[in-house]
Design an enzyme around this catalytic site. Structure first.
Site, short mmCIF file in Angstrom:
data_model
loop_
_atom_site.label_atom_id
_atom_site.label_comp_id
_atom_site.label_asym_id
_atom_site.label_seq_id
_atom_site.Cartn_x
_atom_site.Cartn_y
_atom_site.Cartn_z
CB ALA A 130 -0.92 0.01 1.22
CB ALA A 132 -0.61 6.87 1.85
CB SER A 133 0.28 11.72 0.60
OG SER A 133 -0.24 11.72 1.92
CB VAL A 137 2.30 -0.52 4.38
CG1 VAL A 137 2.34 -1.76 5.28
CG2 VAL A 137 1.81 0.69 5.17
CE LYS A 154 2.19 5.16 7.97
NZ LYS A 154 1.10 5.61 8.88
CG ASP A 289 -8.29 8.36 9.06
OD1 ASP A 289 -9.36 8.68 8.49
OD2 ASP A 289 -7.25 8.11 8.44
#
Length: 515
Positions: A130, A132-133, A137, A154, A289
């Site tokens: 995965a 993201a910005s 991961v 991460k 979140d």
């Protein structure tokens, strides 16, 4: 000068992208000052024919502008008082997904962080699973004296800190301009909005802080039967690297997989609501979140949360405020709901409690006249924000984050059980907290804390009075002539023996009033 020019250039580019996506197409020029109407007309002129509503256009624009604006969009999803509830709900769909950076760069970051070769750290290290910005991961395996186990690793995206620093500086510049010329921007505390975003991003980019949040959260829920948090591997955690227990479970976003696993979805929906409320009112520390992608159900039917970059905190006053507000709506005690707002100092004392209670009733009664599955927390919050402006109530960022998280949590729970009764599900948690903290036992506990505070104050008084007397003597022993020359004179006899009792009385009065 050059710095301001840089801000203006980059913000103009951002405004151009938003204008092209049609973000400003539905803005009514009548609500803007005359100086802003010509730029608005130009923005509408250059807008291309866009599909969807304002929120979806804003989502597309944020995605085009890059990771900093994606984070801004996600943050604005928690601030429907600024962008409106419809836009906020659209921004919730803004996916923080970016192209993965090469596995080799992730390995270089890890080896630099720990000063060891990747093979000496992890027995296996996968390609990204995965991205993201801020980070991506990887799945890895550790084989050591503690056994063979799988972990999630991460890794911070290279050079991302410089990019965020530049874009956040632009946002501060825009917020300062907005507050200088707009009373509404001052009411919404635009500078505070950017400060909150910047603080959150700084914390998200230091994985030691996320690890600490996960660890604290895990300790809070250690005795909970229906909720758990993955364990942190502190030995393999640094500023740029976070190693957590790998979670084997079904994501709540995969409804088909939940059905194949025979998960009791109505029960899981209740667990989602009650766990969030328990964390907020019992612990004052909650996952902010809690969308479906960050929630899993494990083989034992327990809810498991991941991604602790965005957490919310509530002090004792805010927790009491939340509990009494929700309990007031549950029991239809609108007068008490209004009084709590005034007691907390959220509504100016120039307003009238009876008028505010009347406005609260206008929100609460339609809720109780509908079936449980027809009650929309989003609609409730829309009305609350309208009343906020009507009664000159300044924005409380910690409460807005809490309220918006409640909307997200409600959405997750309703996806699992469309017929969920939100209020009946909330009452056992909120009612128990109110009875414990605001009943006779809570009063005795508050009194005990008050006595303890007075004891600590009494122990500090001699030192405080000595310091005050020392300062007063230095001031009284010095005089100045008209040209600034200092003259000395003999010290006068201290009068503090007469003043001290009054100081003690005043301090005790303040403590009692605060309690």
């Amino acid at each position: 000068m050059f710095q301001a020019a840089g801000h203006i250039f980059r913000l103009t580019h951002a405004a151009w992208v938003m204008a092209r996506e049609g973000v400003f197409s539905d803005v009514d020029p009548a609500i803007l000052p005359p100086v802003a109407r010509a730029p608005l007309a130009l923005a509408k002129l250059i807008a291309r024919r866009a599909q969807g509503n304002t929120g979806s256009r804003l989502t597309r624009a944020m995605a085009r502008l890059g990771p900093s604006y994606v984070k801004l969009g996600q943050f604005l999803a928690t601030r429907p008082d600024i962008v409106g509830m419809n836009s906020a709900r659209e921004l919730e769909q803004l996916q923080d997904r970016m192209p993965a950076f090469p596995r080799a760069e992730a390995i270089a970051t890890i080896e630099q962080a720990f000063g060891r070769k990747i093979g000496d750290i992890y027995a296996e290290f996968s390609e990204p699973v995965a991205a993201a910005s801020i980070a991506q991961v990887h799945k890895a395996r550790i084989a050591d004296s503690a056994g063979d186990r799988e972990v999630a690793v991460k890794v911070l995206r290279p050079r991302i800190e410089r990019r965020f620093a530049r874009d956040l500086s632009d946002m501060f510049f825009a917020a300062r301009i907005a507050e200088r010329y707009s009373a509404e921007a001052r009411r919404l505390r635009m500078i505070s909005v950017v400060e909150t975003l910047a603080r959150g991003v700084r914390m998200e980019m230091d994985f030691r802080l996320e690890a600490a949040a996960a660890s604290e959260f895990g300790e809070n829920v250690a005795e909970d039967n229906d909720f758990r948090v993955p364990a942190v591997d502190w030995n393999l955690t640094a500023k740029e690297v976070l190693t957590l227990e790998w979670i084997d479970g079904v994501a709540l976003s995969d409804i088909a997989a939940l059905k194949r696993a025979n998960v009791d979805q109505p029960r899981l929906g209740r667990v989602v609501i009650q766990s969030f409320l328990l964390h907020a009112v019992r612990d004052g520390f909650f996952h902010a979140d809690m969308h479906q992608g960050n929630l899993f159900v494990d083989a034992n039917g327990r809810l498991v949360a991941v991604d602790f970059g965005i957490m919310g905190r509530l002090g004792p006053k805010e927790r009491r405020f939340l509990a009494e507000i929700l309990y007031g709506f549950i029991t239809r005690n609108y007068q008490r709901v209004a009084e709590v707002h005034f007691e907390a100092g959220y509504v100016p004392s120039t307003q009238r409690v009876a008028d505010f209670a009347q406005a609260i009733r206008a929100i609460g009664e339609p809720i109780h006249s509908r079936k449980a599955n027809e009650i929309s927390m989003a609609k409730l919050l829309t009305l609350l924000f309208e009343i906020t402006a009507l009664f000159e109530m300044k924005t409380r960022t910690e409460l807005v984050l809490l309220q918006k998280t409640m909307v997200v949590v409600e959405g997750v729970a309703r996806t699992l059980d469309p017929h969920l009764d939100l209020w009946a599900t909330s009452e056992p948690i909120i009612g128990a907290w109110v009875r414990e903290k605001l009943g006779p036992v809570g009063i005795v506990q508050d009194a005990g804390r008050g006595v303890a505070s007075l004891g600590r104050l009494a122990g500090q008084l001699p030192d405080l009075l000595d310091r005050a007397e020392s300062i007063a003597r230095r001031l009284s022993d010095a005089e100045f002539t008209s040209n600034g020359e200092r003259l000395r004179r003999e010290p006068r006899e201290s009068n503090w023996k007469w003043v001290a009792p009054w100081v003690v009385a005043a301090l005790l009065a303040v403590v009692l009033l605060v309690r």
